[in-house]
Design a protein around this motif. Structure first.
Motif, PDB file in Angstrom:
ATOM      1  N   GLY A 185       0.503   9.713  -5.921  1.00 14.19           N
ATOM      2  CA  GLY A 185       0.236   8.970  -7.163  1.00 14.19           C
ATOM      3  C   GLY A 185      -1.094   8.255  -7.253  1.00 14.19           C
ATOM      4  N   VAL A 186      -1.955   8.423  -6.264  1.00 14.99           N
ATOM      5  CA  VAL A 186      -3.319   7.861  -6.344  1.00 14.99           C
ATOM      6  C   VAL A 186      -4.309   8.912  -5.860  1.00 14.99           C
ATOM      7  CG1 VAL A 186      -2.578   5.454  -6.032  1.00 14.99           C
ATOM      8  CG2 VAL A 186      -3.229   6.802  -4.056  1.00 14.99           C
TER       9      VAL A 186
ATOM     10  N   GLU B  58      -7.326  -9.153  -0.375  1.00 12.06           N
ATOM     11  CA  GLU B  58      -5.960  -8.884  -0.829  1.00 12.06           C
ATOM     12  C   GLU B  58      -5.212  -7.911   0.081  1.00 12.06           C
ATOM     13  OE1 GLU B  58      -5.908  -8.043  -5.080  1.00 12.06           O
ATOM     14  OE2 GLU B  58      -7.392  -9.638  -5.368  1.00 12.06           O
ATOM     15  N   TRP B  59      -5.950  -7.112   0.866  1.00 11.74           N
ATOM     16  CA  TRP B  59      -5.253  -6.169   1.755  1.00 11.74           C
ATOM     17  C   TRP B  59      -5.625  -6.317   3.221  1.00 11.74           C
ATOM     18  CZ3 TRP B  59      -8.540  -3.156   4.488  1.00 11.74           C
ATOM     19  CH2 TRP B  59      -9.810  -2.896   3.946  1.00 11.74           C
TER      20      TRP B  59
ATOM     21  N   THR C 162      -2.478   1.173   1.670  1.00 14.09           N
ATOM     22  CA  THR C 162      -2.080   2.260   0.772  1.00 14.09           C
ATOM     23  C   THR C 162      -1.072   1.765  -0.277  1.00 14.09           C
ATOM     24  OG1 THR C 162      -0.465   2.983   2.429  1.00 14.09           O
ATOM     25  CG2 THR C 162      -2.570   4.134   2.391  1.00 14.09           C
ATOM     26  N   GLY C 163      -0.179   0.886   0.133  1.00 11.85           N
ATOM     27  CA  GLY C 163       0.776   0.300  -0.818  1.00 11.85           C
ATOM     28  C   GLY C 163       0.054  -0.529  -1.876  1.00 11.85           C
TER      29      GLY C 163
ATOM     30  N   GLU D 166       0.021   0.097  -5.952  1.00 10.18           N
ATOM     31  CA  GLU D 166       0.394  -1.008  -6.840  1.00 10.18           C
ATOM     32  C   GLU D 166      -0.702  -1.279  -7.891  1.00 10.18           C
ATOM     33  OE1 GLU D 166       0.745  -5.327  -5.323  1.00 10.18           O
ATOM     34  OE2 GLU D 166       2.273  -4.151  -4.276  1.00 10.18           O
ATOM     35  N   GLN D 167      -1.952  -1.303  -7.441  1.00  7.88           N
ATOM     36  CA  GLN D 167      -3.088  -1.564  -8.340  1.00  7.88           C
ATOM     37  C   GLN D 167      -3.245  -0.468  -9.394  1.00  7.88           C
ATOM     38  OE1 GLN D 167      -5.272  -4.368  -8.338  1.00  7.88           O
ATOM     39  NE2 GLN D 167      -3.574  -5.052  -7.059  1.00  7.88           N
TER      40      GLN D 167
END
Ligand code: 6CM
Length: 247
Positions: free
Chosen positions: A83-84, A101-102, A233-234, A238-239
């Motif tokens: 999905g990305v 953020e990651w 990756t999550g 999400e982004q």
């Protein structure tokens, strides 16, 4: 609109002209090319790679290596994310706006130089790991398109007289990292969030730059690298949710 701004800041499909006239260009080009090539080479048949983490589609391998008594184990990870796109993955890895953020090992990040839309120099300090001294790093970072829906970010240590090594509380570590991503979708279809899959190859070699207990370091890597790749990756999935796919 927000949408337009995000599109503009995605990694460019061709090398930015401002990068090719910079003094670091030759080195950036050579190391990026080498790293991207190596990233997609398999580990299966190679001697000495040991699998140390496996979860879903993620596999992590390392090779035990020491240089002057310091652990410099090369790490290689493979993952598949749905999905990305490769371009989106690399956008979030390269762009400093998202890093806190990651990136969980980070204490501070400073942009030392904005070379071009696809290259920057960063100074980072990392969280201290007891009983070792705190570490910092100074590295260039370059994002580029490679062939066939492939994008990659390469990070590699550099020097800058405004950021001398080993003068304060931190020991300077040396890093070479490559996040290489390749997107696929079924032949004859239009790529979309529903049918795109991105294969990731992440390679990292860190020289701690000074004494650090081998056992502690290996334990930290074993814990932190899988945590990083899952979280990163999550985060990107999400982004990207609800946004148009950018190939
Ligand atoms: O690749 C990763 N992050 C990038 C953006 O920050 C960048 C970072 C490179 C530095 C990697 C250093 C790892 C060491 C962190 C632990 C602290 C060292 C202390 C050593 C003394 C005992 O390429 C993700 C990096 C994920 C690392 C787990």
């Amino acid at each position: 609109s927000v949408h337009t701004r995000d599109q503009v800041e995605l990694p460019p499909p061709a090398i930015d002209n401002r990068l090719t006239v910079h003094s670091l260009w030759q080195e950036i080009d050579r190391i990026s090319t080498e790293q991207i090539q190596a990233a997609f080479e398999g580990v299966g048949g190679e001697i000495g790679w040991q699998l140390f983490a496996e979860e879903g589609d993620m596999r992590m391998y390392r090779r035990e290596m020491e240089v002057d008594g310091m652990v410099t184990d090369p790490l290689k990870a493979m993952h598949k994310v749905r999905g990305v796109s490769a371009r989106e993955m690399c956008h979030y890895f390269f762009n400093p706006r998202y890093r806190y953020e990651w990136e969980t090992t980070l204490e501070t990040m400073t942009i030392v130089e904005e070379i071009s839309s696809d290259a920057m120099v960063f100074h980072q300090t990392f969280k201290r790991i007891w009983p070792a001294s705190q570490r910092d790093a100074l590295f260039w970072s370059h994002v580029r398109a490679a062939d066939g829906h492939t994008y990659a970010v390469t990070n590699h240590s550099t020097v800058n007289s405004d950021y001398p090594a080993n003068t304060g509380a931190c020991i300077r570590l040396f890093v070479t990292v490559c996040l290489a991503c390749r997107s696929e979708y079924p032949r004859g279809q239009t790529p979309s969030r529903d049918n795109v899959t991105t294969s990731i190859a992440y390679c990292s070699t860190v020289n701690p730059g000074g004494w650090a207990p081998a056992g502690v370091l290996r334990a930290v890597y074993k814990r932190e690298y899988p945590k990083f790749l899952k979280r990163f990756t999550g985060y990107v999935q999400e982004q990207c949710r609800g946004k148009p796919l950018a190939m």
